[in-house]
Design a protein around this motif. Sequence first.
Motif, mmCIF file in Angstrom:
data_model
loop_
_atom_site.group_PDB
_atom_site.id
_atom_site.type_symbol
_atom_site.label_atom_id
_atom_site.label_comp_id
_atom_site.label_asym_id
_atom_site.label_seq_id
_atom_site.Cartn_x
_atom_site.Cartn_y
_atom_site.Cartn_z
ATOM 1 N N LEU A 189 37.236 -20.290 -53.689
ATOM 2 C CA LEU A 189 37.648 -19.981 -52.497
ATOM 3 C C LEU A 189 39.015 -20.258 -52.033
ATOM 4 C CD1 LEU A 189 34.267 -21.519 -50.754
ATOM 5 C CD2 LEU A 189 34.792 -19.185 -51.356
ATOM 6 N N ALA A 190 39.920 -20.644 -52.634
ATOM 7 C CA ALA A 190 41.068 -21.213 -52.473
ATOM 8 C C ALA A 190 41.891 -19.973 -51.762
ATOM 9 C CB ALA A 190 41.990 -21.672 -53.411
ATOM 10 N N GLY A 191 41.852 -18.441 -52.457
ATOM 11 C CA GLY A 191 42.359 -17.424 -51.944
ATOM 12 C C GLY A 191 41.807 -16.891 -50.449
ATOM 13 N N PRO A 192 40.498 -16.860 -50.407
ATOM 14 C CA PRO A 192 39.847 -16.492 -49.077
ATOM 15 C C PRO A 192 39.984 -17.631 -48.200
ATOM 16 C CG PRO A 192 38.379 -16.224 -51.063
ATOM 17 C CD PRO A 192 39.561 -16.708 -51.548
ATOM 18 N N ALA A 193 40.219 -18.909 -48.372
ATOM 19 C CA ALA A 193 40.308 -19.750 -47.315
ATOM 20 C C ALA A 193 41.896 -19.746 -47.014
ATOM 21 C CB ALA A 193 40.390 -21.282 -47.990
ATOM 22 N N LEU A 194 42.848 -19.291 -47.805
ATOM 23 C CA LEU A 194 44.371 -19.123 -47.341
ATOM 24 C C LEU A 194 44.440 -17.895 -46.560
ATOM 25 C CD1 LEU A 194 47.285 -19.736 -47.740
ATOM 26 C CD2 LEU A 194 47.111 -18.281 -49.764
ATOM 27 N N LEU A 195 43.383 -16.805 -46.865
ATOM 28 C CA LEU A 195 43.460 -15.771 -45.929
ATOM 29 C C LEU A 195 42.927 -16.047 -44.381
ATOM 30 C CD1 LEU A 195 43.565 -12.243 -46.015
ATOM 31 C CD2 LEU A 195 41.210 -12.802 -45.631
ATOM 32 N N LEU A 196 41.874 -16.715 -44.417
ATOM 33 C CA LEU A 196 41.279 -16.876 -43.114
ATOM 34 C C LEU A 196 42.040 -18.084 -42.314
ATOM 35 C CD1 LEU A 196 37.544 -17.320 -44.153
ATOM 36 C CD2 LEU A 196 38.695 -15.439 -43.004
ATOM 37 N N THR A 197 42.572 -18.848 -42.711
ATOM 38 C CA THR A 197 43.425 -20.015 -42.230
ATOM 39 C C THR A 197 44.797 -19.540 -42.014
ATOM 40 O OG1 THR A 197 44.367 -20.849 -44.371
ATOM 41 C CG2 THR A 197 42.428 -21.920 -43.121
ATOM 42 N N GLY A 198 45.430 -18.418 -42.686
ATOM 43 C CA GLY A 198 46.526 -17.776 -42.315
ATOM 44 C C GLY A 198 46.515 -16.856 -41.246
ATOM 45 N N MET A 199 45.379 -16.193 -41.377
ATOM 46 C CA MET A 199 45.331 -14.902 -40.454
ATOM 47 C C MET A 199 44.888 -15.386 -39.183
ATOM 48 S SD MET A 199 42.828 -11.281 -40.971
ATOM 49 C CE MET A 199 43.891 -10.665 -42.302
ATOM 50 N N VAL A 200 43.833 -16.464 -39.186
ATOM 51 C CA VAL A 200 43.268 -16.845 -37.834
ATOM 52 C C VAL A 200 43.245 -18.379 -37.693
ATOM 53 C CG1 VAL A 200 41.126 -16.621 -36.602
ATOM 54 C CG2 VAL A 200 41.568 -15.066 -38.147
ATOM 55 N N ALA A 201 42.681 -19.267 -38.414
ATOM 56 C CA ALA A 201 42.347 -20.531 -38.012
ATOM 57 C C ALA A 201 43.294 -21.411 -37.777
ATOM 58 C CB ALA A 201 41.406 -20.971 -39.026
ATOM 59 N N LEU A 202 44.539 -21.573 -38.968
ATOM 60 C CA LEU A 202 45.715 -22.399 -38.671
ATOM 61 C C LEU A 202 47.231 -21.832 -38.506
ATOM 62 C CD1 LEU A 202 44.390 -24.952 -41.639
ATOM 63 C CD2 LEU A 202 43.961 -24.944 -39.158
ATOM 64 N N SER A 203 46.938 -20.504 -38.021
ATOM 65 C CA SER A 203 48.258 -19.830 -37.789
ATOM 66 C C SER A 203 48.763 -20.276 -36.314
ATOM 67 C CB SER A 203 47.953 -18.387 -37.775
ATOM 68 O OG SER A 203 48.972 -17.793 -37.241
ATOM 69 N N PRO A 204 49.922 -21.035 -36.440
ATOM 70 C CA PRO A 204 50.798 -21.480 -35.148
ATOM 71 C C PRO A 204 51.008 -20.249 -34.194
ATOM 72 C CG PRO A 204 51.646 -22.693 -36.960
ATOM 73 C CD PRO A 204 50.853 -21.530 -37.486
ATOM 74 N N ALA A 205 51.278 -19.220 -34.879
ATOM 75 C CA ALA A 205 51.691 -17.786 -34.201
ATOM 76 C C ALA A 205 50.695 -17.183 -33.445
ATOM 77 C CB ALA A 205 52.442 -16.813 -35.129
ATOM 78 N N VAL A 206 49.376 -17.301 -34.049
ATOM 79 C CA VAL A 206 48.218 -16.921 -33.572
ATOM 80 C C VAL A 206 47.777 -17.627 -32.356
ATOM 81 C CG1 VAL A 206 45.664 -16.197 -33.906
ATOM 82 C CG2 VAL A 206 47.458 -15.474 -35.688
ATOM 83 N N ALA A 207 47.895 -18.880 -32.676
ATOM 84 C CA ALA A 207 47.540 -19.953 -31.569
ATOM 85 C C ALA A 207 48.297 -19.981 -30.209
ATOM 86 C CB ALA A 207 47.653 -21.399 -31.993
ATOM 87 N N GLY A 208 49.651 -19.647 -30.675
ATOM 88 C CA GLY A 208 50.461 -19.257 -29.647
ATOM 89 C C GLY A 208 50.188 -18.202 -28.608
ATOM 90 N N THR A 209 50.088 -17.269 -29.462
ATOM 91 C CA THR A 209 49.500 -15.992 -28.769
ATOM 92 C C THR A 209 48.310 -15.882 -28.056
ATOM 93 O OG1 THR A 209 50.582 -14.530 -30.599
ATOM 94 C CG2 THR A 209 49.038 -13.345 -29.124
ATOM 95 N N ALA A 210 47.281 -16.787 -28.652
ATOM 96 C CA ALA A 210 45.872 -17.062 -27.856
ATOM 97 C C ALA A 210 46.262 -17.712 -26.524
ATOM 98 C CB ALA A 210 44.959 -17.679 -28.674
ATOM 99 N N SER A 211 47.235 -18.735 -26.707
ATOM 100 C CA SER A 211 47.449 -19.440 -25.309
ATOM 101 C C SER A 211 48.395 -18.906 -24.345
ATOM 102 C CB SER A 211 48.354 -20.770 -25.874
ATOM 103 O OG SER A 211 47.747 -21.713 -26.760
ATOM 104 N N SER A 212 49.168 -17.841 -24.874
ATOM 105 C CA SER A 212 49.823 -16.910 -23.790
ATOM 106 C C SER A 212 49.045 -16.088 -23.331
ATOM 107 C CB SER A 212 51.033 -16.464 -24.543
ATOM 108 O OG SER A 212 50.439 -15.408 -25.497
ATOM 109 N N TYR A 213 47.908 -15.648 -23.747
ATOM 110 C CA TYR A 213 47.117 -14.746 -22.955
ATOM 111 C C TYR A 213 46.223 -15.404 -21.907
ATOM 112 C CZ TYR A 213 47.230 -10.639 -26.278
ATOM 113 O OH TYR A 213 47.653 -9.600 -26.801
#
Length: 649
Positions: A189-213
């Motif tokens: 699960l290390a690779g899939p977890a890296l994908l889900l956290t990097g694409m969605v869950a723990l991405s500062p860029a995605v969090a910043g974009t969500a906040s800006s909406y």
Amino acid sequence: MRHRHLETATLAVGVVVLADVLRVFLPSVITVFGQAAATPAPLLGAFALGWFVLALFAPALVRRLGARPVATVAAVALAAARLALTAAPGGRTQLWLATVGLLAGLVWLAGTAARTDRPLPGLALGLALGAVTHAAVDTYDLVWRSGWAGWAGSGALVALFLAGTARLASTPAASASPARPGGARVWLLAGPALLLTGMVALSPAVAGTASSYRRGPAAGLAGPPVAGDLPILLASAVALFLLAALARPPRGPARLCGPVAALAGAALFAADRPGWLAPAILLTAAGTGGCLSLAGTAPPPSVPPAGPGQADGRPTRPALAAVLGMLVFAVAVFAYHAAYDLGYPNGSVPVAVAGFVAVVALAPGRVRASAAGAHPRVPPRLRSARIAAGAFLCAFVAAGLSQPAPATSRHQEPPTAVRVVAYNVRMGYGLDGRLDPDGLATVVAGQQPDVVVLSEVDRGWLLNGGHDVLTLLARRLGMTYVFAPAADPLWGDAVLSGLPLASARTRKLAAAGAPTGAQALGVTVDIGGGAGLAVVATHLQPPPGREPVAQARAVADFALGYAAGRPLVVAGNLNTEPGAPAYAELTRAGLVDALAAARPQPTSPAGDPRTEIDHVLVRPGTAVSHPAAPRSTASDHLPVAVTVHLPPP
């Protein structure tokens, strides 16, 4: 430091180093090997995936040479490649250094898996630490910075990693913790977890974009977030992830909570609804952590002696699981983003990965019950509540450091003219394949703009490194912005200005076989005295082998309706040249080329411009002056600039 704590800390730092290399390798495949979409997609994908497939030899290497020497040598190679990338080589050198670092990192992961007894704490802390450091540097990673700050930060990170590796290498074999075959589920699960956290869950860029909406001027549009929005969202996601990953997993029906949350979060993200990004982040964070926790339970009570398929008495099954998990990561990340070039729907990719994670987490482990028939032993956990609270505080502070600067205007009185710059920024990457927000900001600021129109704005795509190019540029230019999604909530067009932005509206354009989505963004710039300038930003996407005629017609209709008689500017990468059919649609609607006095003015490719596809158009009778296309290699396009003179009030 006790051995298991040293093992956890070294694994966590190593995950951050490997993630840094991945953030160079993935975009280098697109910008250097891909040659700005000139390389066929199958060849590009084969090159990228081939290195993950090649790493499948690592378990055999571990079996033959032993886990400890393989992990140690690979760690040195990974650290050397990571440090060399800080020298800003660019081009093919950057691509091959990142490739060597990636391969070394995969081999290190396999060697570490074969000798690590408790991988879950190190993997979870590494993913969280990567998110916190990524936020602290405003998503502009140290690996891209060649100045003293980049070297100091990179050197410290590599030194920590090598120091831990050296200590582990010198630990007597008798005191080392042998890997358990049951730990293979966590490594898988290390690779899939890296994908889900990097694409969605723990991405500062995605969090910043969500906040800006949440602070956008209209539904589906984004503006700069209010101070505190991003830190709270990101810190909450990091804390939920660690709390779920490091706490003792629930039993009974409650075991379904993590897998269900992961699937729900991935589904919300895949729905491409800007307003759903924030709950997608929180659900995916909690769900991914919960699934990792479930996968870390129920190890066999004993380790078999050395035999076939084992090294130093440690099973190589976890090594194979680690490499296979990273192969899942690679297939999924390229499958998701290749959809924008190949035209198939990609929403199922993160959902499928979350489903894979859920199935592996819930799969029963092969456990030998004790003589008394007791439940399988759960490995000791870290004090999850304290760690989650500390991570929340660290993430909150780190994300708070990256808040956009307030907009500034160079006008003290209502302007009689505005300088407009239109720029296709290619996700922030220069011709040499390096992330270069400073270069972009320098060439834009050199034109002293009042309004900046950006195309190919990336706000968190994992394939491009997971950075927010819009925030990076807004901070450097001291401007506010409005962002409109095109392909998905993280990719689109933006208007920036030091002048107030009064209102905005967007219209989605028909795809017509185009690779990425397209839209038209109308923004009203308040120029004072009750007057407004209508600015329409767009990036037309031509169907293969044809002109974007239908999109050009739709943009002209939208722009003229949105302006409603006010001064109007239409700008962006229009992917059509003067005199071509799509360009003729714009002029037929009554728009005028503001750059006509400087023609020919090619803008692409930036190194040897031959085509005129970046434009600024205005209403008939609008006075313009000083057209320019300043030379720069900070993107694969040149910016275009022109001064638009406003009619008297």
